[in-house]
Design an enzyme around this catalytic site. Structure first.
Site, PDB file in Angstrom:
ATOM      1  N   THR A 191       0.804  -1.223   0.000  1.00  0.00           N
ATOM      2  CA  THR A 191       0.000   0.000   0.000  1.00  0.00           C
ATOM      3  C   THR A 191       0.838   1.273   0.000  1.00  0.00           C
ATOM      4  O   THR A 191       0.293   2.370  -0.131  1.00  0.00           O
ATOM      5  CB  THR A 191      -0.943   0.018   1.218  1.00  0.00           C
ATOM      6  OG1 THR A 191      -0.163  -0.161   2.413  1.00  0.00           O
ATOM      7  CG2 THR A 191      -1.966  -1.108   1.111  1.00  0.00           C
ATOM      8  N   ASP A 192       2.153   1.147   0.151  1.00  0.00           N
ATOM      9  CA  ASP A 192       3.027   2.316   0.109  1.00  0.00           C
ATOM     10  C   ASP A 192       4.240   2.016  -0.763  1.00  0.00           C
ATOM     11  O   ASP A 192       5.387   2.232  -0.366  1.00  0.00           O
ATOM     12  CB  ASP A 192       3.476   2.704   1.524  1.00  0.00           C
ATOM     13  CG  ASP A 192       4.173   4.060   1.561  1.00  0.00           C
ATOM     14  OD1 ASP A 192       3.935   4.873   0.637  1.00  0.00           O
ATOM     15  OD2 ASP A 192       4.941   4.316   2.495  1.00  0.00           O
TER      16      ASP A 192
END
Length: 235
Positions: free
Chosen positions: A165-166
């Site tokens: 997610t990052d």
């Protein structure tokens, strides 16, 4: 993986990698006293690099970011030991390594419960002699084959159905053997389907563009194509 739960503490660790007492391993002072601190890095907090009996490792305390993080720095809502951030990241790293993805080996995780909340820590292997893409690209451009290798490593992660997610260029490392590593899997998870994978790639591309303006890295729009070619190639 060994699991120990006592009082309001839970530990999970790899007995082959952690020979020190698990109760002391998360205390930075313990490593300072024993003279085993070999470095540090500052982000939301301080990550301590320590020399364990078996490997060099990174000790990280989970902290919140953003505006909310200024109010509640490092506490999270408790809804079960196996739902804690430290356990989730520990298990995800294990699963990624089993799938052949170059990620740090998880060594130990801890969660401490206080009422309805908990705090957490993770110890993972330090990737030896590696720099992130920002540090590298500030000094020199990458060649086409390396962008293809980066794409292939991301594809391996996606084939394991892990949503990073990052995904940004601070979280992709290259070591002295020219191996690509992906790091920082806090809040990441396994997800079925394929629809989310394009979003991961778009986020990564935005981070290249952002760092061109912010850190003056050597990156051109045309460098994105070989990364995509590596991602789309069959392993």
């Amino acid at each position: 993986m060994k699991s120990v739960t006592e009082n309001n503490h839970a530990f999970w660790y790899d007995e082959q990698l952690l020979k020190e007492p698990v109760e002391k391993a998360f205390d930075a002072e313990y490593w300072h006293i024993t003279g085993k601190v070999i470095g540090s890095a500052t982000g939301r907090g301080t990550t301590w690099f320590v020399q364990t009996e078996t490997v060099a490792a990174a000790l990280r305390h989970y902290r919140r970011g953003g505006i909310f993080g200024k109010l509640v720095a490092d506490s999270y809502w408790f809804s079960g030991w196996e739902k804690t951030r430290s356990y989730q990241e520990f298990r995800l790293l294990q699963q990624l390594r089993e799938s052949g993805v170059n990620v740090p080996r998880p060594i130990a995780a801890r969660a401490i419960r206080t009422g309805f909340t908990y705090k957490a820590d993770l110890i993972s292997e330090k990737v030896a002699n590696a720099r992130d893409l920002v540090a590298i690209l500030q000094q020199t451009p990458l060649y086409t084959e390396m962008y293809q290798k980066i794409g292939r490593e991301i594809r391996k992660m996606h084939d394991a159905q892990v949503n990073h997610t990052d995904l940004n260029i601070h979280n992709i490392l290259i070591d002295e053997q020219q191996q690509v590593w992906i790091i920082d899997f806090d809040k990441c998870y396994q997800q079925s389907g394929d629809n989310w994978k394009q979003g991961n790639l778009e986020r990564l591309k935005r981070s290249f563009i952002k760092e061109v303006g912010k850190c003056d890295i050597s990156w051109l729009e045309s460098d994105w194509q070989p990364l995509l070619e590596g991602y789309q190639s069959k392993r």
